[in-house]
Design an enzyme around this catalytic site. Structure first.
Site, PDB file in Angstrom:
ATOM      1  N   THR A 182       5.991  12.384  19.558  1.00 27.76           N
ATOM      2  CA  THR A 182       5.003  11.352  19.626  1.00 27.76           C
ATOM      3  C   THR A 182       5.659  10.267  20.702  1.00 27.76           C
ATOM      4  O   THR A 182       6.870  10.520  20.820  1.00 27.76           O
ATOM      5  CB  THR A 182       4.892  10.514  18.303  1.00 27.76           C
ATOM      6  N   GLU A 192     -11.113  14.876  32.707  1.00 27.08           N
ATOM      7  CA  GLU A 192     -10.874  16.202  31.993  1.00 27.08           C
ATOM      8  C   GLU A 192     -10.267  17.146  33.064  1.00 27.08           C
ATOM      9  O   GLU A 192     -10.608  17.102  34.178  1.00 27.08           O
ATOM     10  CB  GLU A 192     -12.232  16.980  31.659  1.00 27.08           C
ATOM     11  N   LYS A 199       7.006   6.188  18.134  1.00 30.03           N
ATOM     12  CA  LYS A 199       7.776   6.032  16.947  1.00 30.03           C
ATOM     13  C   LYS A 199       9.259   5.280  17.829  1.00 30.03           C
ATOM     14  O   LYS A 199       8.919   4.042  18.316  1.00 30.03           O
ATOM     15  CB  LYS A 199       8.147   7.168  16.395  1.00 30.03           C
ATOM     16  N   ARG A 246       0.284   4.636  21.123  1.00 28.53           N
ATOM     17  CA  ARG A 246      -0.052   5.964  20.222  1.00 28.53           C
ATOM     18  C   ARG A 246      -0.319   6.986  21.278  1.00 28.53           C
ATOM     19  O   ARG A 246      -1.248   6.626  22.172  1.00 28.53           O
ATOM     20  CB  ARG A 246      -1.240   5.359  19.513  1.00 28.53           C
ATOM     21  N   ASP A 254      10.198  19.564  17.092  1.00 30.87           N
ATOM     22  CA  ASP A 254       9.225  18.466  16.939  1.00 30.87           C
ATOM     23  C   ASP A 254      10.299  17.132  16.744  1.00 30.87           C
ATOM     24  O   ASP A 254      10.729  16.976  15.732  1.00 30.87           O
ATOM     25  CB  ASP A 254       8.438  18.585  15.608  1.00 30.87           C
ATOM     26  N   TYR A 292     -13.191   9.002  32.789  1.00 31.41           N
ATOM     27  CA  TYR A 292     -12.964  10.348  32.341  1.00 31.41           C
ATOM     28  C   TYR A 292     -12.276  11.166  33.290  1.00 31.41           C
ATOM     29  O   TYR A 292     -12.748  11.018  34.418  1.00 31.41           O
ATOM     30  CB  TYR A 292     -14.267  11.023  31.941  1.00 31.41           C
TER      31      TYR A 292
HETATM   32  C1  LIG Z   1       4.818  11.165  12.989  1.00 34.20           C
HETATM   33  C2  LIG Z   1       4.980  12.871  13.228  1.00 34.20           C
HETATM   34  C3  LIG Z   1       3.781  13.783  13.588  1.00 34.20           C
HETATM   35  C4  LIG Z   1       2.621  13.421  14.057  1.00 34.20           C
HETATM   36  O1  LIG Z   1       2.181  12.054  14.689  1.00 34.20           O
HETATM   37  P1  LIG Z   1       0.666  11.538  14.571  1.00 34.20           P
HETATM   38  O2  LIG Z   1       0.973  10.872  15.762  1.00 34.20           O
HETATM   39  O3  LIG Z   1       0.772  10.787  13.306  1.00 34.20           O
HETATM   40  O4  LIG Z   1      -0.407  12.645  14.509  1.00 34.20           O
HETATM   41  C5  LIG Z   1       4.372  15.019  13.924  1.00 34.20           C
HETATM   42  N1  LIG Z   1       5.352  15.461  13.561  1.00 34.20           N
HETATM   43  C6  LIG Z   1       6.365  14.679  13.064  1.00 34.20           C
HETATM   44  C7  LIG Z   1       7.781  15.081  12.845  1.00 34.20           C
HETATM   45  C8  LIG Z   1       6.227  13.339  12.700  1.00 34.20           C
HETATM   46  O5  LIG Z   1       6.993  12.577  12.226  1.00 34.20           O
END
Ligand SMILES: *Cc1c(COP(=O)(O)O)cnc(C)c1O
Length: 416
Positions: free
Chosen positions: A223, A53, A226, A232, A197, A51
């Site tokens: 993220t 925090e 991807k 993750r 984003d 942990y």
């Molecule tokens: C996948 C995605 C997210 C969210 O990701 P999670 O890990 O599934 O919460 C946010 N913004 C965009 C543009 C995405 O494609």
């Protein structure tokens, strides 16, 4: 996985079946990938027991001698790789990273402006079912009805009309490159913050094959799982002047203790992403997407914006007299995994829309190149013109499995 096998045969069996599925199928879901063995090992290591925090040097629990170094390495690598002034590597995933960004700068009821969900925006960009649409005055911009492209004049006029505090650029299903400079100019004109984003295309930015939003945006969220091909998780990159607000919003604003095993795996992923082989990988991701797109169009498929500049494409199946869902289900039976997806101005319902989304990050990770892309386009065409021929679908799945057996995926080499 001998221990899971002994303790919990049910879960063990399901993991093994999923493992085989990932090895045997052509995975074309644009947000998915195959992480390396190094990342799998790090994600599953004993850092999950800790942990921590707070932030390095300011934790609420003792025993951070090594965790602080792990997190500082991840932060340094993120800043170096993306040229960012500040990085927070603690967000649990992309959605919490976006919510933390709103918490950092907004009060309930403040206005945000993002891309509409049916046009490729994300749930957290202001969709009504999301906290982003319920707690804020969420306004949206749409794609151009004739070109399917972003129309910056439309966004500017909307921004002038609604005066958002934050403008959000970024998407989950847009096959072209955004003009971050134009977004910056619009944000400056209405005195808004610019949030990009880059969840989908972060890997391409890291590989240097896609323009970077970092110089233009106040805040960049992403993220890590991807196209960036990490565990993750998520990161927030921002200008130094926003560092304190972002850090406070992530912890204690939205989250408790960071997932230290994930933080370590993010650090490993960022090291991989800085390598020459990752640069080559991302160039091939785009090459593969372009070849697949061109081949599908040559066979009479309609692609939104007539092609792609990144890792994904959106196919409008209206002229093929098949819905996106029917097509996706038939393709899955044939060993080709995609997701059904709304197309801009879709006349069908979101649960059974007109399109499918196709992405190349995962298949490129297992070594697919031009020839395999041409083969995939032919298989997609055959399946979509004969989606109820169960015999043919089964036979195709066998053919797909054979092809896949020649391309061991990262993390799944032991199955080949
Ligand atoms: C996948 C995605 C997210 C969210 O990701 P999670 O890990 O599934 O919460 C946010 N913004 C965009 C543009 C995405 O494609």
């Amino acid at each position: 996985m001998e221990n899971v096998k002994e303790l919990d045969p049910e879960i063990y069996s399901l993991i093994k079946q999923e493992e085989k599925r990932q090895a045997d199928k052509i995975r074309l879901i644009a947000s998915e990938n195959y992480v390396s063995n190094a990342i799998l090992e790090t994600t599953g290591c004993i850092l999950t027991n800790k942990y921590s925090e707070g932030y390095a040097g300011k934790r609420y629990y003792e025993g951070q001698q090594f965790i602080d170094q792990v997190e500082q390495l991840a932060i340094k690598r993120a800043k170096d790789l993306f040229g960012a002034e500040h990085a927070n590597v603690q967000p649990y995933s992309g959605s919490p990273a976006n919510i933390a960004t709103y918490l950092a700068f907004l009060k309930p009821g403040d206005t945000i402006l993002g891309m509409a969900l049916p046009h490729g925006g994300h749930l957290t960009h202001g969709a009504k079912v999301s906290i982003s649409g319920r707690y804020f005055d969420a306004q949206s911009y749409e794609l151009d009805a004739t070109t399917g492209l972003i129309n910056y004049d439309t966004i500017r006029l909307k921004a002038l009309a609604v005066r958002p505090k934050i403008i959000i650029a970024g998407h989950s299903a847009y096959p072209r490159i955004l003009d971050f400079k134009k977004f910056r100019e619009i944000a400056d004109e209405v005195n808004a913050l610019l949030m990009v984003d880059m969840a989908h295309f972060a890997g391409l930015v890291a590989g240097g094959v896609h323009p970077s939003p970092v110089p233009y945006a106040d805040v960049v969220t992403t993220t890590t799982h991807k196209s960036l091909r990490g565990p993750r998780g998520a990161m927030i990159l921002c200008k130094a002047r926003h560092a304190q607000a972002i850090d406070k919003a992530v912890f204690p604003g939205v989250q408790g203790g960071p997932h230290d095993n994930t933080t370590a795996a993010i650090a490993v992923a960022l090291k991989e992403a800085a390598s020459d082989s990752f640069k080559k990988y991302t160039a091939q991701v785009i090459k593969n997407a372009k070849i697949l797109a061109e081949s599908l169009m040559a066979m009479g498929f309609t692609l939104i914006t007539n092609g792609t500049d990144n890792h994904l494409m959106l196919v409008d199946l209206t002229n093929k007299n098949i819905s996106g869902k029917t097509a996706a289900k038939a393709l899955d039976k044939a060993g080709i995994v995609v997701n059904y997806n709304a197309v801009p101005f879709d006349k069908r319902k979101p649960f059974d829309p007109s399109g499918i989304r196709i992405g190349t990050p995962a298949v490129t990770s297992r070594g697919f190149k031009e020839n395999e892309m041409l083969l995939i386009s032919t298989l997609i065409e055959k399946v979509i013109s004969d989606p109820e021929n169960e015999n043919f679908l089964t036979k195709t799945a066998e053919e797909v499995q054979k092809l896949c057996s020649h391309f061991p995926a990262p993390g799944l080499e032991h199955l080949h």
